[in-house]
Write a protein that holds these residues in place. Structure first.
Motif, PDB file in Angstrom:
ATOM      1  N   ALA A 124      -7.277   3.781   4.246  1.00  0.00           N
ATOM      2  CA  ALA A 124      -7.171   2.510   3.516  1.00  0.00           C
ATOM      3  C   ALA A 124      -7.988   2.556   2.234  1.00  0.00           C
ATOM      4  O   ALA A 124      -7.521   2.112   1.175  1.00  0.00           O
ATOM      5  CB  ALA A 124      -7.625   1.354   4.412  1.00  0.00           C
ATOM      6  N   VAL A 125      -9.196   3.090   2.312  1.00  0.00           N
ATOM      7  CA  VAL A 125     -10.043   3.188   1.118  1.00  0.00           C
ATOM      8  C   VAL A 125      -9.428   4.181   0.128  1.00  0.00           C
ATOM      9  O   VAL A 125      -9.374   3.922  -1.076  1.00  0.00           O
ATOM     10  CB  VAL A 125     -11.483   3.599   1.509  1.00  0.00           C
ATOM     11  N   ALA A 126      -8.934   5.299   0.624  1.00  0.00           N
ATOM     12  CA  ALA A 126      -8.344   6.319  -0.245  1.00  0.00           C
ATOM     13  C   ALA A 126      -7.111   5.803  -0.968  1.00  0.00           C
ATOM     14  O   ALA A 126      -6.812   6.224  -2.083  1.00  0.00           O
ATOM     15  CB  ALA A 126      -7.977   7.562   0.568  1.00  0.00           C
ATOM     16  N   GLY A 127      -6.398   4.868  -0.360  1.00  0.00           N
ATOM     17  CA  GLY A 127      -5.148   4.397  -0.938  1.00  0.00           C
ATOM     18  C   GLY A 127      -5.254   3.216  -1.876  1.00  0.00           C
ATOM     19  O   GLY A 127      -4.395   3.038  -2.727  1.00  0.00           O
ATOM     20  N   ALA A 128      -6.310   2.409  -1.742  1.00  0.00           N
ATOM     21  CA  ALA A 128      -6.308   1.168  -2.514  1.00  0.00           C
ATOM     22  C   ALA A 128      -7.642   0.810  -3.166  1.00  0.00           C
ATOM     23  O   ALA A 128      -7.731  -0.237  -3.801  1.00  0.00           O
ATOM     24  CB  ALA A 128      -5.874   0.013  -1.600  1.00  0.00           C
ATOM     25  N   GLU A 129      -8.649   1.625  -3.007  1.00  0.00           N
ATOM     26  CA  GLU A 129      -9.966   1.295  -3.538  1.00  0.00           C
ATOM     27  C   GLU A 129      -9.974   1.342  -5.065  1.00  0.00           C
ATOM     28  O   GLU A 129      -9.596   2.349  -5.655  1.00  0.00           O
ATOM     29  CB  GLU A 129     -11.003   2.281  -2.987  1.00  0.00           C
ATOM     30  N   PRO A 130     -10.417   0.250  -5.718  1.00  0.00           N
ATOM     31  CA  PRO A 130     -10.459   0.252  -7.185  1.00  0.00           C
ATOM     32  C   PRO A 130     -11.610   1.091  -7.772  1.00  0.00           C
ATOM     33  O   PRO A 130     -11.511   1.561  -8.896  1.00  0.00           O
ATOM     34  CB  PRO A 130     -10.612  -1.222  -7.557  1.00  0.00           C
ATOM     35  N   ASP A 131     -12.697   1.282  -7.020  1.00  0.00           N
ATOM     36  CA  ASP A 131     -13.836   2.065  -7.498  1.00  0.00           C
ATOM     37  C   ASP A 131     -13.490   3.544  -7.361  1.00  0.00           C
ATOM     38  O   ASP A 131     -13.318   4.064  -6.256  1.00  0.00           O
ATOM     39  CB  ASP A 131     -15.082   1.711  -6.682  1.00  0.00           C
ATOM     40  N   ALA A 132     -13.418   4.244  -8.476  1.00  0.00           N
ATOM     41  CA  ALA A 132     -12.992   5.649  -8.478  1.00  0.00           C
ATOM     42  C   ALA A 132     -13.895   6.541  -7.634  1.00  0.00           C
ATOM     43  O   ALA A 132     -13.415   7.404  -6.902  1.00  0.00           O
ATOM     44  CB  ALA A 132     -12.928   6.178  -9.912  1.00  0.00           C
ATOM     45  N   ALA A 133     -15.205   6.340  -7.703  1.00  0.00           N
ATOM     46  CA  ALA A 133     -16.131   7.202  -6.943  1.00  0.00           C
ATOM     47  C   ALA A 133     -15.931   7.016  -5.442  1.00  0.00           C
ATOM     48  O   ALA A 133     -15.958   7.990  -4.683  1.00  0.00           O
ATOM     49  CB  ALA A 133     -17.577   6.900  -7.335  1.00  0.00           C
ATOM     50  N   VAL A 134     -15.733   5.795  -5.013  1.00  0.00           N
ATOM     51  CA  VAL A 134     -15.527   5.514  -3.592  1.00  0.00           C
ATOM     52  C   VAL A 134     -14.178   6.082  -3.150  1.00  0.00           C
ATOM     53  O   VAL A 134     -14.066   6.700  -2.086  1.00  0.00           O
ATOM     54  CB  VAL A 134     -15.621   3.994  -3.309  1.00  0.00           C
TER      55      VAL A 134
END
Length: 170
Positions: free
Chosen positions: A50-60
């Motif tokens: 979920a984080v890999a697919g939609a996270e707006p923060d590039a580093a995260v």
């Protein structure tokens, strides 16, 4: 972090909540994502995806993509390829490295380009060259079709050095 490393189920659940909470500091989220990627508990896969697919923060987002390398699950390339066109340019190398970590995943990416799902230009020549480490005939044929320069040195200086070394070897 220590309890997560010990694979404590409650600590893993808390870490999953933390990595998806955008109010938590970036460094803390990244640290927990990295630890989850090191121990790769099955229960963490959905949250990391979920984080890999939609996270707006590039580093995260990059940390999540890197953490997925430790998993071997067909949902990973499906998820990454589904969102590939919208992956920001600074995050794309992490997505490509992940996809190239397994032959089947690299083939899925190259087949998606071959099917016209997204342009070959989203994949750099250097990345396409790295697909060749799999030494797979079908993959190499598709790479040659879409990135014909992938097997050649990147610059004229490099090309001339390669040619000079060929002459020395002969």
């Amino acid at each position: 972090v220590f309890r997560v490393r010990q694979k404590d189920p409650e600590a893993i659940r808390n870490a999953l909540r933390l990595i998806q909470d955008r109010k938590v500091k970036r460094d803390e989220r990244v640290r927990f994502i990295e630890v989850l990627g090191e121990i790769h508990p099955a229960a963490a896969l959905e949250g990391i995806l979920a984080v890999a697919g939609a996270e707006p923060d590039a580093a995260v987002r990059m940390a999540a993509l890197n953490a997925l390398v430790g998993y071997d699950d067909a949902r990973i390339p499906e998820s990454v390829l589904r969102d590939f066109k919208s992956v920001p340019a600074e995050v794309r190398p992490a997505a490509l490295t992940l996809l190239n970590s397994r032959l089947a995943w690299a083939r899925s990416l190259v087949e998606a380009v071959d099917a016209g799902r997204f342009p070959a230009g989203l994949v750099s020549r250097e990345t396409a060259r790295r697909f060749q480490v799999h030494d797979d005939k079908k993959l190499n044929e598709l790479v040659a079709r879409h990135w014909p320069e992938a097997g050649k040195p990147a610059s004229s200086v490099t090309r001339s050095q390669v040619e000079r070394l060929r002459q020395v070897i002969r």
